[in-house]
Design a protein around this motif. Structure first.
Motif, PDB file in Angstrom:
ATOM      1  N   LEU A  91      -5.577   4.328   3.819  1.00  0.00           N
ATOM      2  CA  LEU A  91      -5.267   4.295   2.395  1.00  0.00           C
ATOM      3  C   LEU A  91      -5.826   5.513   1.670  1.00  0.00           C
ATOM      4  N   PHE A  92      -6.953   6.002   2.150  1.00  0.00           N
ATOM      5  CA  PHE A  92      -7.639   7.116   1.490  1.00  0.00           C
ATOM      6  C   PHE A  92      -8.055   8.153   2.530  1.00  0.00           C
ATOM      7  N   SER A  93      -8.125   9.383   2.082  1.00  0.00           N
ATOM      8  CA  SER A  93      -8.715  10.452   2.888  1.00  0.00           C
ATOM      9  C   SER A  93      -9.560  11.292   1.946  1.00  0.00           C
ATOM     10  N   TRP A  94     -10.521  11.993   2.498  1.00  0.00           N
ATOM     11  CA  TRP A  94     -11.405  12.785   1.646  1.00  0.00           C
ATOM     12  C   TRP A  94     -11.950  13.968   2.425  1.00  0.00           C
ATOM     13  N   HIS A 128      -6.258  -0.626  -7.431  1.00  0.00           N
ATOM     14  CA  HIS A 128      -5.042   0.023  -7.942  1.00  0.00           C
ATOM     15  C   HIS A 128      -4.165   0.554  -6.819  1.00  0.00           C
ATOM     16  N   ARG A 129      -4.783   1.155  -5.812  1.00  0.00           N
ATOM     17  CA  ARG A 129      -4.010   1.770  -4.740  1.00  0.00           C
ATOM     18  C   ARG A 129      -3.593   0.779  -3.656  1.00  0.00           C
ATOM     19  N   ALA A 130      -4.316  -0.342  -3.532  1.00  0.00           N
ATOM     20  CA  ALA A 130      -3.992  -1.337  -2.504  1.00  0.00           C
ATOM     21  C   ALA A 130      -3.638  -2.662  -3.183  1.00  0.00           C
ATOM     22  N   ASP A 131      -4.597  -3.582  -3.230  1.00  0.00           N
ATOM     23  CA  ASP A 131      -4.344  -4.857  -3.884  1.00  0.00           C
ATOM     24  C   ASP A 131      -5.675  -5.522  -4.235  1.00  0.00           C
ATOM     25  N   PRO A 132      -5.666  -6.498  -5.149  1.00  0.00           N
ATOM     26  CA  PRO A 132      -6.905  -7.157  -5.573  1.00  0.00           C
ATOM     27  C   PRO A 132      -7.647  -7.862  -4.441  1.00  0.00           C
ATOM     28  N   ALA A 133      -6.915  -8.362  -3.445  1.00  0.00           N
ATOM     29  CA  ALA A 133      -7.570  -9.065  -2.344  1.00  0.00           C
ATOM     30  C   ALA A 133      -8.463  -8.105  -1.554  1.00  0.00           C
ATOM     31  N   LEU A 134      -7.954  -6.923  -1.270  1.00  0.00           N
ATOM     32  CA  LEU A 134      -8.761  -5.934  -0.552  1.00  0.00           C
ATOM     33  C   LEU A 134      -9.937  -5.477  -1.415  1.00  0.00           C
ATOM     34  N   GLN A 135      -9.712  -5.316  -2.695  1.00  0.00           N
ATOM     35  CA  GLN A 135     -10.794  -4.955  -3.598  1.00  0.00           C
ATOM     36  C   GLN A 135     -11.899  -6.011  -3.550  1.00  0.00           C
ATOM     37  N   PHE A 136     -11.509  -7.277  -3.535  1.00  0.00           N
ATOM     38  CA  PHE A 136     -12.471  -8.373  -3.470  1.00  0.00           C
ATOM     39  C   PHE A 136     -13.261  -8.320  -2.163  1.00  0.00           C
ATOM     40  N   ASP A 137     -12.569  -8.102  -1.051  1.00  0.00           N
ATOM     41  CA  ASP A 137     -13.245  -8.067   0.249  1.00  0.00           C
ATOM     42  C   ASP A 137     -14.239  -6.908   0.329  1.00  0.00           C
ATOM     43  N   VAL A 138     -13.843  -5.748  -0.181  1.00  0.00           N
ATOM     44  CA  VAL A 138     -14.745  -4.597  -0.147  1.00  0.00           C
ATOM     45  C   VAL A 138     -15.947  -4.835  -1.048  1.00  0.00           C
ATOM     46  N   SER A 139     -15.719  -5.419  -2.223  1.00  0.00           N
ATOM     47  CA  SER A 139     -16.842  -5.675  -3.133  1.00  0.00           C
ATOM     48  C   SER A 139     -17.841  -6.633  -2.501  1.00  0.00           C
ATOM     49  N   ASN A 140     -17.352  -7.597  -1.721  1.00  0.00           N
ATOM     50  CA  ASN A 140     -18.262  -8.518  -1.032  1.00  0.00           C
ATOM     51  C   ASN A 140     -19.110  -7.791   0.003  1.00  0.00           C
ATOM     52  N   MET A 141     -18.529  -6.797   0.660  1.00  0.00           N
ATOM     53  CA  MET A 141     -19.282  -6.035   1.659  1.00  0.00           C
ATOM     54  C   MET A 141     -20.470  -5.317   1.043  1.00  0.00           C
ATOM     55  N   ALA A 178       0.833  -1.199   0.000  1.00  0.00           N
ATOM     56  CA  ALA A 178       0.000   0.000   0.000  1.00  0.00           C
ATOM     57  C   ALA A 178       0.869   1.250   0.000  1.00  0.00           C
ATOM     58  N   PRO A 179       0.403   2.345  -0.606  1.00  0.00           N
ATOM     59  CA  PRO A 179       1.160   3.593  -0.617  1.00  0.00           C
ATOM     60  C   PRO A 179       1.404   4.099   0.803  1.00  0.00           C
TER      61      PRO A 179
END
Length: 336
Positions: free
Chosen positions: A40-43, A176-189, A2-3
């Motif tokens: 990882l992100f701020s807004w 893109h900013r983290a990894d595909p595994a985290l993307q998968f976990d978030v998409s499941n949520m 992660a960045p």
């Protein structure tokens, strides 16, 4: 890996924006931070003048700062919805133009592309917008290639046409900013199948779709109806695009949506007419022509029967409050 520093996004809210669009952008990023235990992100949220922004459902959202005070940020995202033309004031467009210069990522979500186009920064570029505004944007800005696509990236400019597109973009950003595994976990949520990208579909998952768990053939039919709302096609042609017979199309519509195919198609066209009435100054005959009705009187009768009010009344309501979800304003007579 992660960045080291969080990816910072600034969302500029314009009155009439969609809560769903904003949530589809931010909630996956929040979930990614929670699940990973990393920032990882701020807004931050901004508005043209720094005042609270009112969404299309009339919720007031407080912001952190006015647009003029936005400093360094990794992404500047304009989030607009109903009534976007009301925001095309010179001072607003000048502020946008000033802030996008040198910005690594500039976004327009839902109808946000209107603001970028009016500011003159999309000239010669490709863009996307909510499907109901696609034709109008192309006519107003012929120098822009308006694409029939949910997400369009052209250089530093990113345009998304609706909540589902924004959700997919947010998931892609996580990957893109983290990894595909985290993307998968978030998409499941969020009940999403991450196969919207290049991955194969997961087993035992329904097809991803725009409006519920409809069969793929019915999804194709609905998309075809939306795409041809301004030039209605015979149902046989819609069925052909859906790769089913006309009889099967009608049966699927009744089974999954509770209405006949022709009735559903007309509802889409009437909704488009409503949007044109509240969002533009087009006269009734032009609205009828753009929604495939034989005449202004034919449209007027169908509209009044469906919405229990005239197009003129809808237009006046729209001038008072740009959200078509006002209590009593968008009901269908058939629902009574």
């Amino acid at each position: 890996m992660a960045p080291a520093s969080p990816f910072n996004l600034t969302f500029v809210l314009f009155d009439g924006f969609s809560n769903m669009v904003l949530a589809s952008a931010i909630e996956p990023l929040r979930a990614a931070c929670d699940l990973s235990g990393r920032r990882l992100f701020s807004w931050q949220l901004a508005s043209p003048e720094g005042a609270a922004a009112t969404s299309s459902s009339r919720l007031s959202i407080g912001v952190d700062l006015p647009l003029a005070s936005v400093g360094a940020t990794d992404a500047l995202i304009l989030v607009a919805g109903y009534g976007v033309r009301d925001h095309l004031r010179r001072e607003t467009l000048q502020a946008i133009l000033q802030k996008v210069r040198g910005m690594p990522l500039i976004g327009g979500f839902d109808t946000g592309a209107w603001l970028l186009a009016a500011a003159g920064v999309l000239t010669g570029r490709r863009a996307s917008i909510h499907w109901m505004e696609r034709e109008a944007l192309a006519e107003a800005f012929p120098e822009i290639l308006v694409e029939d696509a949910p997400v369009v990236r052209d250089g530093p400019f990113l345009t998304c046409g609706g909540a589902q597109a924004v959700l997919n973009w947010s998931l892609d950003l996580i990957g893109h900013r983290a990894d595909p595994a985290l993307q998968f976990d978030v998409s499941n949520m969020f009940g999403r199948d991450p196969s919207h990208g290049n991955r194969p579909p997961l087993p035992n998952r329904p097809e991803p779709m725009q409006a519920g768990l409809l069969p793929p053939s019915l999804q194709r039919a609905v998309v075809a109806m939306r795409q041809t709302a301004d030039q209605p096609q015979p149902l046989a042609r819609i069925a052909e695009r859906a790769a089913v017979s006309e009889r099967t199309l009608d049966r699927l519509m009744r089974a999954h949506l509770g209405v006949a195919a022709g009735q559903y198609y007309r509802t889409i066209r009437l909704a488009h007419a409503r949007a044109l009435a509240t969002e533009t100054k087009l006269p009734l005959p032009d609205i009828a022509a753009r929604t495939g009705f034989a005449s202004a009187s034919t449209l007027a009768r169908a509209y009044r029967k469906h919405y229990c009010e005239t197009l003129g009344e809808s237009r006046r309501h729209g001038n008072q409050n740009r959200s078509p979800a006002r209590s009593g304003d968008s009901r269908s007579c058939s629902a009574r």
